[in-house]
Enzyme design. Structure first.
Site, PDB file in Angstrom:
ATOM      1  N   PHE A 197       0.929  -1.283   0.086  1.00  0.00           N
ATOM      2  CA  PHE A 197       0.016  -0.139  -0.059  1.00  0.00           C
ATOM      3  C   PHE A 197       0.896   1.276  -0.129  1.00  0.00           C
ATOM      4  CE2 PHE A 197      -2.459  -3.203   2.481  1.00  0.00           C
ATOM      5  CZ  PHE A 197      -3.674  -3.211   1.573  1.00  0.00           C
ATOM      6  N   THR A 225      -4.977   2.176  -9.116  1.00  0.00           N
ATOM      7  CA  THR A 225      -6.105   2.969  -9.024  1.00  0.00           C
ATOM      8  C   THR A 225      -6.813   3.224 -10.295  1.00  0.00           C
ATOM      9  OG1 THR A 225      -6.060   5.422  -8.756  1.00  0.00           O
ATOM     10  CG2 THR A 225      -4.154   4.741  -9.768  1.00  0.00           C
ATOM     11  N   TYR A 239       0.549  10.665 -10.892  1.00  0.00           N
ATOM     12  CA  TYR A 239      -0.055   9.718  -9.931  1.00  0.00           C
ATOM     13  C   TYR A 239      -0.488   8.338 -10.843  1.00  0.00           C
ATOM     14  CZ  TYR A 239      -3.040   7.165  -6.651  1.00  0.00           C
ATOM     15  OH  TYR A 239      -3.423   5.980  -6.085  1.00  0.00           O
ATOM     16  N   LYS A 282       1.295   4.510 -11.327  1.00  0.00           N
ATOM     17  CA  LYS A 282       0.550   3.229 -10.885  1.00  0.00           C
ATOM     18  C   LYS A 282       0.331   2.345 -12.343  1.00  0.00           C
ATOM     19  CE  LYS A 282      -0.445   3.829  -6.463  1.00  0.00           C
ATOM     20  NZ  LYS A 282      -0.341   2.824  -5.478  1.00  0.00           N
ATOM     21  N   LEU A 315     -12.623  14.519  -0.575  1.00  0.00           N
ATOM     22  CA  LEU A 315     -13.656  15.137  -0.362  1.00  0.00           C
ATOM     23  C   LEU A 315     -14.666  14.886   0.824  1.00  0.00           C
ATOM     24  CD1 LEU A 315     -15.923  17.060  -1.740  1.00  0.00           C
ATOM     25  CD2 LEU A 315     -16.788  14.770  -2.997  1.00  0.00           C
TER      26      LEU A 315
HETATM   27  N1  UFG Z   1     -13.109  17.830  -4.384  1.00  0.00           N
HETATM   28  C1  UFG Z   1     -13.636  19.154  -4.244  1.00  0.00           C
HETATM   29  N2  UFG Z   1     -13.137  19.775  -2.947  1.00  0.00           N
HETATM   30  C2  UFG Z   1     -12.385  19.395  -2.265  1.00  0.00           C
HETATM   31  C3  UFG Z   1     -11.782  18.176  -2.326  1.00  0.00           C
HETATM   32  C4  UFG Z   1     -12.226  17.253  -3.477  1.00  0.00           C
HETATM   33  O1  UFG Z   1     -14.416  19.510  -4.953  1.00  0.00           O
HETATM   34  O2  UFG Z   1     -12.149  20.079  -1.149  1.00  0.00           O
HETATM   35  C5  UFG Z   1     -13.758  17.011  -5.544  1.00  0.00           C
HETATM   36  C6  UFG Z   1     -12.432  16.706  -6.333  1.00  0.00           C
HETATM   37  O3  UFG Z   1     -12.082  17.723  -7.415  1.00  0.00           O
HETATM   38  C7  UFG Z   1     -12.966  15.279  -6.948  1.00  0.00           C
HETATM   39  C8  UFG Z   1     -13.713  14.757  -6.186  1.00  0.00           C
HETATM   40  O4  UFG Z   1     -14.362  15.809  -5.172  1.00  0.00           O
HETATM   41  O5  UFG Z   1     -13.762  15.719  -8.071  1.00  0.00           O
HETATM   42  C9  UFG Z   1     -13.085  13.701  -5.443  1.00  0.00           C
HETATM   43  O6  UFG Z   1     -11.795  14.121  -4.815  1.00  0.00           O
HETATM   44  P1  UFG Z   1     -10.911  13.336  -4.035  1.00  0.00           P
HETATM   45  O7  UFG Z   1      -9.564  14.040  -3.641  1.00  0.00           O
HETATM   46  O8  UFG Z   1     -11.524  12.937  -2.628  1.00  0.00           O
HETATM   47  O9  UFG Z   1     -10.623  12.186  -4.625  1.00  0.00           O
HETATM   48  P2  UFG Z   1      -9.973  11.639  -6.042  1.00  0.00           P
HETATM   49  O10 UFG Z   1     -10.938  11.465  -6.929  1.00  0.00           O
HETATM   50  O11 UFG Z   1      -8.925  12.896  -6.251  1.00  0.00           O
HETATM   51  O12 UFG Z   1      -8.928  10.739  -5.957  1.00  0.00           O
HETATM   52  C10 UFG Z   1      -9.066   9.398  -5.139  1.00  0.00           C
HETATM   53  C11 UFG Z   1      -7.854   8.968  -4.750  1.00  0.00           C
HETATM   54  C12 UFG Z   1      -6.903   8.620  -5.676  1.00  0.00           C
HETATM   55  C13 UFG Z   1      -7.455   7.659  -6.762  1.00  0.00           C
HETATM   56  C14 UFG Z   1      -8.715   8.264  -7.523  1.00  0.00           C
HETATM   57  C15 UFG Z   1      -9.536   7.410  -8.174  1.00  0.00           C
HETATM   58  O13 UFG Z   1      -7.122   9.798  -3.776  1.00  0.00           O
HETATM   59  O14 UFG Z   1      -5.743   7.802  -5.270  1.00  0.00           O
HETATM   60  O15 UFG Z   1      -9.700   8.351  -5.973  1.00  0.00           O
HETATM   61  O16 UFG Z   1     -10.801   7.966  -8.392  1.00  0.00           O
HETATM   62  F1  UFG Z   1      -6.645   7.483  -7.819  1.00  0.00           F
END
Ligand code: UFG
Length: 326
Positions: free
Chosen positions: A72, A116, A140, A144, A187
């Site tokens: 991980f 991922t 990223y 992967k 999020l």
């Molecule tokens: N988002 C917001 N505001 C925030 C944080 C996130 O609008 O404060 C949005 C992001 O732009 C995105 C969504 O919420 O559209 C989800 O964002 P996350 O940061 O929660 O998750 P990610 O989709 O960026 O990434 C996660 C993991 C990655 C993985 C990915 C695959 O962190 O390792 O999911 O879908 F690759």
């Protein structure tokens, strides 16, 4: 079985380590504690403080003899990777090459790897099957994907039995283990930190995506269901083969829908502000997990977004400041 969990002090690694112990296995956690927390290492696990970039330490640890390895330990923030591609490639690719070389040197040949959804980039269609083209749009995702490619060659060359699990968006909590990233960028925990009073508001990154409400759509998966998939994957790891499975629920929720659900779960208004798009974010990522359902019999027990957020919320209320500092 005797199992090594590399990155077992992080969010997903700690849940898997805890589940393996609960299933009666012997578990050793190997973690640098750069992003993981000492307090997240499950009771009953042995602990080795080490880095994946330290091949000697990995080899020494593996030479104690293990039946399998879960890997991980990686950097996993899409936005950060856009700014720091070198660090992402070194840690994620170099670290995994070290893990595999150390396994090879010590005769350990079963590996479950955290891949991922970010390998798919902007998909042509959703839900995304494993056969979809891989065109990552972030360092990223590219790092992967490079590892997934490497594992295919390592299976052939070294007789490694490897399984790559391509996670979509993981959230929730299990037992006493939850999500505590510093800084937090995800999020669901950010929305819950607003509800806890730790932040004044939540930023919505982008409102002009080609989706019904203009915000990004993701497939959220309970960490408990994800953990169970790891045990199935290890059992399916056959020397000389590399398998790839997507892991998600097959249902997409927009950023606004997630926030609405968090409001219902917490009873807090969770104020938002509109913010620009975040670099590296694809508009829609939703998994087809048919392959792991059919081949390994995986079945999510907690697919409902409200349950995922409620479990994360219960953990956060129990640990309002996250894990205690060392
Ligand atoms: N988002 C917001 N505001 C925030 C944080 C996130 O609008 O404060 C949005 C992001 O732009 C995105 C969504 O919420 O559209 C989800 O964002 P996350 O940061 O929660 O998750 P990610 O989709 O960026 O990434 C996660 C993991 C990655 C993985 C990915 C695959 O962190 O390792 O999911 O879908 F690759």
């Amino acid at each position: 079985m005797d199992l090594l969990v590399i990155g077992g002090a992080g969010f997903i690694g700690s849940v898997v380590a805890g589940q393996l112990l609960a299933a009666g296995h012997r578990v050793t956690v190997y973690d640098s504690l750069v992003n993981g927390h000492r307090a997240a290492i499950p009771d009953g696990a042995d602990f080795v403080h080490g880095d994946v970039l330290d091949l000697d330490a990995l080899t020494r640890t593996l030479s104690r003899g293990f039946d399998g390895v879960f890997h991980f330990a990686a950097l996993s923030l899409v936005g950060e990777s856009v700014a720091e591609p070198g660090r992402y490639f070194r840690t994620n690719i170099g670290g995994t090459v070290n893990v595999v070389e150390a396994m090879r040197a010590t005769g350990v040949n079963r590996l479950v790897f955290s891949s991922t959804a970010a390998v798919y980039g902007i998909p042509d269609c959703v839900p995304i099957p494993e056969t979809a083209p891989v065109r990552p749009i972030s360092p990223y995702g590219a790092s992967k994907l490079a590892v997934d490619t490497f594992l295919g060659f390592a299976a052939e060359a070294y007789g490694l039995g490897a399984v790559s699990l391509r996670y979509f968006n993981v959230a929730g909590a299990w037992d006493r283990f939850g999500e505590d990233h510093r800084p937090e960028t995800h999020l669901i925990p950010l929305a819950l930190q607003v509800a806890l009073g730790r932040r004044p508001h939540l930023a919505v990154f982008g409102n002009d995506y080609p989706t019904p409400d203009g915000t990004c759509i993701r497939d959220y998966l309970h960490v408990e269901d994800l953990g169970v998939a790891h045990q199935l994957a290890l059992a399916a790891a056959e020397p000389g083969t590399h398998r790839i499975y997507n892991l998600g629920n097959g249902a997409g929720f927009s950023v606004r829908e997630v926030i609405e659900t968090a409001r219902r779960v917490t009873g807090h208004p969770i104020p938002t502000v509109e913010a620009p798009r975040r670099a590296g974010d694809p508009p829609v990522l939703v998994a087809s997990s048919e392959r792991i359902r059919e081949e390994l019999g995986w079945q999510p027990r907690k697919p409902d977004l409200e349950t995922i957020i409620a479990d994360a919320w219960a953990w956060m209320q129990a640990y309002p400041q996250g894990y205690p500092d060392e």
